[in-house]
Scaffold this motif. Structure first.
Motif, PDB file in Angstrom:
ATOM      1  N   ILE A   1      39.266  42.178  42.148  1.00 34.96           N
ATOM      2  CA  ILE A   1      39.977  42.942  41.057  1.00 34.96           C
ATOM      3  C   ILE A   1      40.193  44.127  41.734  1.00 34.96           C
ATOM      4  CG2 ILE A   1      39.273  44.277  39.017  1.00 34.96           C
ATOM      5  CD1 ILE A   1      37.211  42.070  38.157  1.00 34.96           C
TER       6      ILE A   1
ATOM      7  N   ILE B   1      37.871  43.208  31.700  1.00 36.58           N
ATOM      8  CA  ILE B   1      38.665  43.058  33.072  1.00 36.58           C
ATOM      9  C   ILE B   1      38.682  41.690  33.484  1.00 36.58           C
ATOM     10  CG2 ILE B   1      38.488  43.859  35.345  1.00 36.58           C
ATOM     11  CD1 ILE B   1      37.418  46.631  34.430  1.00 36.58           C
TER      12      ILE B   1
ATOM     13  N   GLU C   1      42.777  40.838  34.232  1.00 32.78           N
ATOM     14  CA  GLU C   1      42.868  40.659  35.601  1.00 32.78           C
ATOM     15  C   GLU C   1      42.794  39.399  36.221  1.00 32.78           C
ATOM     16  OE1 GLU C   1      44.342  43.209  37.072  1.00 32.78           O
ATOM     17  OE2 GLU C   1      43.908  44.526  35.329  1.00 32.78           O
TER      18      GLU C   1
ATOM     19  N   SER D   1      36.202  48.918  39.681  1.00 33.70           N
ATOM     20  CA  SER D   1      34.977  47.894  40.240  1.00 33.70           C
ATOM     21  C   SER D   1      34.074  48.762  40.825  1.00 33.70           C
ATOM     22  CB  SER D   1      36.061  47.240  41.472  1.00 33.70           C
ATOM     23  OG  SER D   1      37.164  46.351  40.665  1.00 33.70           O
TER      24      SER D   1
ATOM     25  N   GLN E   1      42.239  49.559  39.266  1.00 35.31           N
ATOM     26  CA  GLN E   1      41.225  48.411  39.408  1.00 35.31           C
ATOM     27  C   GLN E   1      40.131  48.597  40.421  1.00 35.31           C
ATOM     28  OE1 GLN E   1      44.620  48.375  39.266  1.00 35.31           O
ATOM     29  NE2 GLN E   1      45.315  46.534  37.885  1.00 35.31           N
TER      30      GLN E   1
END
Length: 355
Positions: free
Chosen positions: A278, A160, A164, A289, A285
């Motif tokens: 994020i 990620i 991201e 998270s 997302q």
């Protein structure tokens, strides 16, 4: 053993250290490998002695080793008491650190909607149920589950960060841009540390390699392992995990220097600040998270429950049974251990409250 070793500092501390000190944070990987090397030397012998003589704590081993005819009676008793008292320090250090990490991460991630105190109380309640209901067996099962979640979460977070936030390649461009030369912590990623920092780096690795092998919640795993084969498999997995879990935390801190691009308010977790950035990218997302925060809490809880169990075991086997109540039945020992768990949990939670 891996889940017990990777504490809240692995998630909160190493990320913050990488963010604030740059490449110096890499000291945790050789330090971790040093711990593995130390266990490699001492674990087979300690495990064999523990199985044959019934040890569950390091203090029991020292007492038996220096009892007559190997040493004077007063020496063996003194070593037992002194080691028991000395080992309370790492136990409470680990326990308090886990609660502080849980409180800081949850408070930062929720923007203060859930206070650190509330998070600590919930974590303490979960730990209390595990300790009172299941003992060593429940701690072992939850540790396995928490280690799997932490390992998977670390791998997902690496992916990620790249998708991201651009990962280390984008962060490297940020470090090299002359316009960012005065930005917070950028100089740490551009310059070689001074000689004093390099000396401190290797001093840390050396001391950690020796000291961590004495941590009660880790040595308890050596004594409690079913057999030598299970112990060796656990140690092999522990050595492998340093290069995934700790490295993921370091990369998070280095990426955060570029992704956050500015000083953070006092008391803010770098890890949760990155998660919030994020999460702001979209609903998916945000869900990921939250899962990553859960994996971080797993690291904290697994160490806290192991530390608490080691704390109660030491009080029962090193003080209560040999000195306070020599004729204590097994049931009386169990209840005394549960009472000490409640007391230790209350002290750890109270000292960790920074609200």
């Amino acid at each position: 053993m891996s889940a017990s070793l990777f504490s809240g500092y692995t998630v909160s501390g190493i990320v913050a250290e990488a963010y604030a000190q740059g490449w110096v944070a890499t000291r945790w990987i050789p330090g971790g490998v040093g711990v593995y090397a130390g266990f490699l030397l001492m674990a087979p012998r300690l495990h064999a002695l523990g199985k044959s003589r019934g040890y569950m704590t390091i203090s029991e081993f020292l007492y038996d080793r220096y009892s007559p005819p190997s040493g004077a009676t007063w020496v063996s008793h003194t070593l037992r008491i002194v080691s028991f008292l000395a080992l309370q320090l790492p136990i409470f250090t680990y326990l308090i650190t886990q609660f502080q990490a849980v409180g800081t991460e949850v408070r930062t991630f929720t923007g203060g909607h859930i206070s650190a105190t509330a998070a600590v109380l919930v974590a303490a309640g979960i730990l209390l149920v595990c300790e009172l209901m299941g003992g060593m067996r429940s701690v072992a099962y939850t540790d396995v589950l928490q280690c799997v979640v932490l390992l998977i979460g670390s791998i997902i977070f690496l992916i990620i960060q790249r998708t991201e936030l651009g990962g280390l390649p984008k962060a490297a461009l940020y470090y090299r841009d002359p316009a960012n030369a005065a930005a917070p912590n950028v100089a740490l990623m551009q310059k070689i540390p001074p000689a004093s920092t390099i000396v401190a780096y290797f001093d840390f690795v050396f001391k950690t390699s020796i000291a961590a092998t004495m941590f009660p919640h880790l040595t308890a795993r050596l004594f409690a392992a079913r057999d030598a084969y299970v112990m060796r498999r656990g140690m092999a997995a522990m050595n492998f995990s340093f290069f995934i879990i700790q490295l993921s935390s370091m990369i998070t801190g280095w990426v955060a220097i570029a992704a956050l691009a500015g000083p953070l308010p006092k008391g803010t977790s770098v890890f949760s600040a990155v998660l919030l950035k994020i999460a702001a990218e979209g609903t998916g997302q945000a869900f990921l998270s939250a899962l990553l925060l859960a994996s971080a809490v797993c690291a904290m809880m697994s160490t806290a429950d192991s530390a608490l169990l080691a704390f109660s075991s030491m009080w029962v086997r090193d003080l209560f049974k040999p000195y306070l109540f020599k004729r204590a039945t097994e049931n009386q020992q169990i209840w005394f251990g549960r009472c000490m768990s409640v007391i230790g949990l209350a002290i750890g939670a109270a000292w960790s409250d920074d609200d």
